[in-house]
Design an enzyme around this catalytic site. Structure first.
Site, PDB file in Angstrom:
ATOM      1  N   GLY A  77       0.965  -1.242   0.082  1.00 60.39           N
ATOM      2  CA  GLY A  77       0.071  -0.057  -0.173  1.00 60.39           C
ATOM      3  C   GLY A  77       0.827   1.180  -0.104  1.00 60.39           C
TER       4      GLY A  77
ATOM      5  NE  ARG B  53      -4.929   5.855   5.799  1.00 64.40           N
ATOM      6  CZ  ARG B  53      -5.658   4.576   6.371  1.00 64.40           C
ATOM      7  NH1 ARG B  53      -6.309   4.776   7.354  1.00 64.40           N
ATOM      8  NH2 ARG B  53      -5.177   3.401   5.727  1.00 64.40           N
TER       9      ARG B  53
ATOM     10  CE  LYS C  15       0.839   1.773   6.167  1.00 65.26           C
ATOM     11  NZ  LYS C  15      -0.771   2.283   6.536  1.00 65.26           N
TER      12      LYS C  15
ATOM     13  CD  GLN D 112      -1.674  -5.335  -4.179  1.00 67.87           C
ATOM     14  OE1 GLN D 112      -1.088  -5.024  -3.070  1.00 67.87           O
ATOM     15  NE2 GLN D 112      -3.176  -5.695  -4.014  1.00 67.87           N
TER      16      GLN D 112
ATOM     17  N   GLY E  14     -11.867  -2.011  11.136  1.00 70.23           N
ATOM     18  CA  GLY E  14     -13.270  -2.510  10.775  1.00 70.23           C
ATOM     19  C   GLY E  14     -13.733  -3.043  11.959  1.00 70.23           C
TER      20      GLY E  14
ATOM     21  CD  GLU F 221     -12.469  -2.623   6.346  1.00 66.67           C
ATOM     22  OE1 GLU F 221     -11.503  -1.807   6.453  1.00 66.67           O
ATOM     23  OE2 GLU F 221     -12.370  -3.629   7.172  1.00 66.67           O
TER      24      GLU F 221
ATOM     25  CG  ASN G 216      -3.633   3.400   9.117  1.00 68.60           C
ATOM     26  OD1 ASN G 216      -2.965   2.626   8.449  1.00 68.60           O
ATOM     27  ND2 ASN G 216      -4.506   3.039   9.817  1.00 68.60           N
TER      28      ASN G 216
ATOM     29  NE  ARG H 181      26.140  10.701  14.427  1.00 67.49           N
ATOM     30  CZ  ARG H 181      26.769  11.593  13.631  1.00 67.49           C
ATOM     31  NH1 ARG H 181      27.433  12.600  14.408  1.00 67.49           N
ATOM     32  NH2 ARG H 181      26.787  11.384  12.438  1.00 67.49           N
TER      33      ARG H 181
ATOM     34  CB  ALA I  66      36.536  19.524  29.809  1.00 62.36           C
TER      35      ALA I  66
HETATM   36  C1  UD1 Z   1      -7.340  -2.879   7.458  1.00 58.31           C
HETATM   37  C2  UD1 Z   1      -8.306  -3.718   7.415  1.00 58.31           C
HETATM   38  C3  UD1 Z   1      -9.270  -3.265   8.773  1.00 58.31           C
HETATM   39  C4  UD1 Z   1      -8.406  -3.213   9.934  1.00 58.31           C
HETATM   40  C5  UD1 Z   1      -6.992  -2.414   9.699  1.00 58.31           C
HETATM   41  C6  UD1 Z   1      -6.076  -2.704  10.865  1.00 58.31           C
HETATM   42  C7  UD1 Z   1      -8.912  -4.259   5.344  1.00 58.31           C
HETATM   43  C8  UD1 Z   1      -9.984  -4.034   4.233  1.00 58.31           C
HETATM   44  N1  UD1 Z   1      -9.429  -3.618   6.255  1.00 58.31           N
HETATM   45  O1  UD1 Z   1      -7.689  -1.580   7.221  1.00 58.31           O
HETATM   46  O2  UD1 Z   1     -10.350  -4.052   8.843  1.00 58.31           O
HETATM   47  O3  UD1 Z   1      -8.978  -3.007  11.065  1.00 58.31           O
HETATM   48  O4  UD1 Z   1      -6.260  -2.775   8.802  1.00 58.31           O
HETATM   49  O5  UD1 Z   1      -4.825  -2.053  10.978  1.00 58.31           O
HETATM   50  O6  UD1 Z   1      -8.353  -5.220   5.175  1.00 58.31           O
HETATM   51  N2  UD1 Z   1      -2.173  -3.483   1.312  1.00 58.31           N
HETATM   52  C9  UD1 Z   1      -1.470  -4.080   0.266  1.00 58.31           C
HETATM   53  N3  UD1 Z   1      -2.113  -3.948  -0.986  1.00 58.31           N
HETATM   54  C10 UD1 Z   1      -3.404  -3.450  -0.966  1.00 58.31           C
HETATM   55  C11 UD1 Z   1      -3.848  -2.500  -0.111  1.00 58.31           C
HETATM   56  C12 UD1 Z   1      -3.274  -2.507   1.096  1.00 58.31           C
HETATM   57  O7  UD1 Z   1      -0.598  -4.545   0.357  1.00 58.31           O
HETATM   58  O8  UD1 Z   1      -3.739  -3.218  -2.237  1.00 58.31           O
HETATM   59  C13 UD1 Z   1      -1.215  -3.510   2.600  1.00 58.31           C
HETATM   60  C14 UD1 Z   1      -0.976  -1.871   3.104  1.00 58.31           C
HETATM   61  O9  UD1 Z   1       0.670  -1.800   2.738  1.00 58.31           O
HETATM   62  C15 UD1 Z   1      -0.876  -2.154   4.615  1.00 58.31           C
HETATM   63  C16 UD1 Z   1      -1.946  -3.418   4.900  1.00 58.31           C
HETATM   64  O10 UD1 Z   1      -2.005  -3.874   3.630  1.00 58.31           O
HETATM   65  O11 UD1 Z   1       0.335  -2.713   5.155  1.00 58.31           O
HETATM   66  C17 UD1 Z   1      -3.271  -2.814   5.222  1.00 58.31           C
HETATM   67  O12 UD1 Z   1      -3.754  -1.556   4.496  1.00 58.31           O
HETATM   68  P1  UD1 Z   1      -4.222  -0.328   5.062  1.00 58.31           P
HETATM   69  O13 UD1 Z   1      -4.677   0.683   3.859  1.00 58.31           O
HETATM   70  O14 UD1 Z   1      -3.560   0.238   6.018  1.00 58.31           O
HETATM   71  O15 UD1 Z   1      -5.607  -1.017   5.771  1.00 58.31           O
HETATM   72  P2  UD1 Z   1      -6.643  -0.024   6.638  1.00 58.31           P
HETATM   73  O16 UD1 Z   1      -7.461   0.766   6.280  1.00 58.31           O
HETATM   74  O17 UD1 Z   1      -5.807   0.139   7.774  1.00 58.31           O
HETATM   75 MG    MG Z   2      -3.614   0.160   8.125  1.00 57.42          MG
END
Ligand code: UD1
Ligand code: MG
Length: 428
Positions: free
Chosen positions: A13, A17, A24, A79, A144, A159, A232, A304, A351
């Site tokens: 993803g 946000r 991310k 993907q 969700g 959701e 997020n 460091r 020092a």
């Molecule tokens: C998702 C869940 C939600 C849950 C929440 C918990 C779904 C539809 N919803 O929402 O029920 O409460 O996480 O954190 O699953 N990602 C992909 N490919 C995509 C979309 C997302 O790999 O096409 C990955 C993102 O990189 C991320 C994860 O899936 O690591 C979750 O995606 P995100 O968009 O954060 O879902 P939420 O809206 O948080």
């Molecule tokens: Mg999420």
């Protein structure tokens, strides 16, 4: 305990946000990208394989995972278009067919889950055929909602964007961590639809599909909801970083490191500290630093990358060290910069000493021997060498390529051997 066949981690993803150009899952927490912690979770389940789904910034994510030495046993799957969390699992179908055993799905943005919770998840899957982690946090944070039947069985995940007002009021939320029987998953996956508010294929819809197929998923409710932080936003990142920091400090305290004030002590992931060492307040210790036993660090110290303190070394107030090797019993206690320097045993760094390692273009190395005495306010313009038992006078400026032989005292600006300076004055 039942172990996973495949662990799929979703990390394709965009993370819009976060308001950041970086993918991310590469945002650092305590000196390590978020995804590193999630890979640790996956490894704890000892799966046959880990499938990491990448998309946005895929090259960057792959390179970072490899650079961090975290890529062992990881298969990267692309993907190309991010059509939702369900779609992200669909693109793994060829890999999923390859291994036996249950499939665990984790999200790349949930770095705080513990091995205990994931074990409970796998055990529930072994009983029920499918399982998921849930929690009942104070604030639902856009997660969700879990819909249960009157008798308590999980019915579906809705959701937030698709939820009715009654569903929004539900307190139990989906954490995004699942374990499926492999065959049940393979049969359900192609039936996901994107008929919802975001026009995405949701992995969460698998729950209702599995129930239609006669599998009743079991929810494992997390007791410590702090594990459930899904990152997020940068605000969530800061919150989760603090939690990881707390765990790191607890580990050091349990191993006999005396941390006077955990609230103002920042120690990255991957720092080794020997028992009996004291870490005083307002101190920052970065990833990869190694500290022996019986040392004292701080207050107000910044250690460091590449810094090593041997047993009994003391690095104190307002001292910064980078790629510095500080020998056993050596002290640098006040207002000092130690950059690219190797210091022997039982040496005193006065020092205000500055090791000037950077000439504007290149960094140079400085070597200081055992039992040396570097006077207050000395500037060592690298590269220089200070021999065993040598001394510099207060305020000396030791110019580049100088080599102070063992036992000699050099003073002044530019620093000269004490004896030779005397002779020069006699000739006047
Ligand atoms: C998702 C869940 C939600 C849950 C929440 C918990 C779904 C539809 N919803 O929402 O029920 O409460 O996480 O954190 O699953 N990602 C992909 N490919 C995509 C979309 C997302 O790999 O096409 C990955 C993102 O990189 C991320 C994860 O899936 O690591 C979750 O995606 P995100 O968009 O954060 O879902 P939420 O809206 O948080
Ligand atoms: Mg999420």
């Amino acid at each position: 305990m039942p172990r996973a066949g495949t662990v799929v981690i979703l990390a394709a993803g965009q993370g819009t946000r976060m308001k950041s150009r970086a993918p991310k899952v590469l945002h650092a927490m305590c000196g390590r990208p978020m995804i590193g912690y999630v890979l640790d979770q996956a490894r704890a389940l000892e799966p046959e394989r880990i499938v990491l789904v990448v998309g946005q910034g895929a090259d960057e994510v792959e390179a970072a995972v490899r650079d961090a030495g975290d890529a062992e046993g990881v298969v990267f799957v692309r993907q190309e278009e991010q059509l939702g969390t369900g779609h992200a699992v669909q693109v793994c179908l060829p890999e999923l067919r390859e291994s036996a055993g249950p499939v665990v799905v984790l999200y790349g943005d949930m770095p705080l889950l513990t091995e205990e919770s994931l074990t409970a998840l796998c055990e529930a899957q072994a009983r029920a055929g499918a399982s998921l982690l849930t929690a009942t946090p104070e604030r639902p944070r856009g997660f969700g909602r879990i819909v249960r039947a009157e008798e308590g069985a999980v019915r579906a995940i809705v959701e937030e964007k698709d939820a009715s007002p009654e569903e929004l009021a539900l307190r139990e939320v989906n954490l995004g961590v699942y374990c499926f029987d492999k065959d049940a998953l393979l049969s359900a996956l192609p039936r996901l639809s994107n008929d919802n508010a975001q026009s995405e294929y949701y992995i969460t819809d698998l729950i209702a599909i599995l129930i239609e197929d006669g599998v009743q998923p079991e929810a494992v409710v997390l007791e410590d909801e702090r594990e459930a932080i899904g990152i997020n936003t940068l605000g969530h990142l800061a919150e989760a970083r603090a939690a990881i920091q707390e765990r790191i400090l607890e580990r050091h305290l349990a191993a006999g490191v005396h941390i006077e004030d955990p609230a103002t002590t920042y120690i990255d992931h991957g720092v080794a500290i020997g028992a009996g060492t004291k870490i005083l307040p307002c101190t920052v210790i970065r990833a990869g630093v190694e500290i022996g036993s019986g040392c004292e660090v701080g207050p107000f110290t910044h250690l460091r990358v590449g810094t090593v303190l041997d047993d009994g070394a003391e690095v104190g107030n307002f001292t910064e060290a980078k790629k510095a090797r500080v020998g056993s019993g050596t002290k640098a206690k006040h207002l000092t910069y130690l950059g690219d320097v190797t210091i022997g045993r039982k040496t005193n760094i006065g020092a205000g000493t500055i090791v000037a390692n950077y000439d504007g273009k290149l960094k140079h190395k400085t070597v200081i021997g055992d039992n040396a005495f570097v006077g207050s306010g000395t500037v060592l313009i690298a590269p220089v060498r200070v021999g065993d038992g040598a001394l510099t006078g207060g305020g000396a400026v030791v110019t580049r390529n100088s080599e102070i032989p063992a036992g000699e005292a050099w003073v002044g600006v530019p620093a000269k051997p004490l004896a030779r300076r005397k002779n020069a004055e006699d000739e006047k």
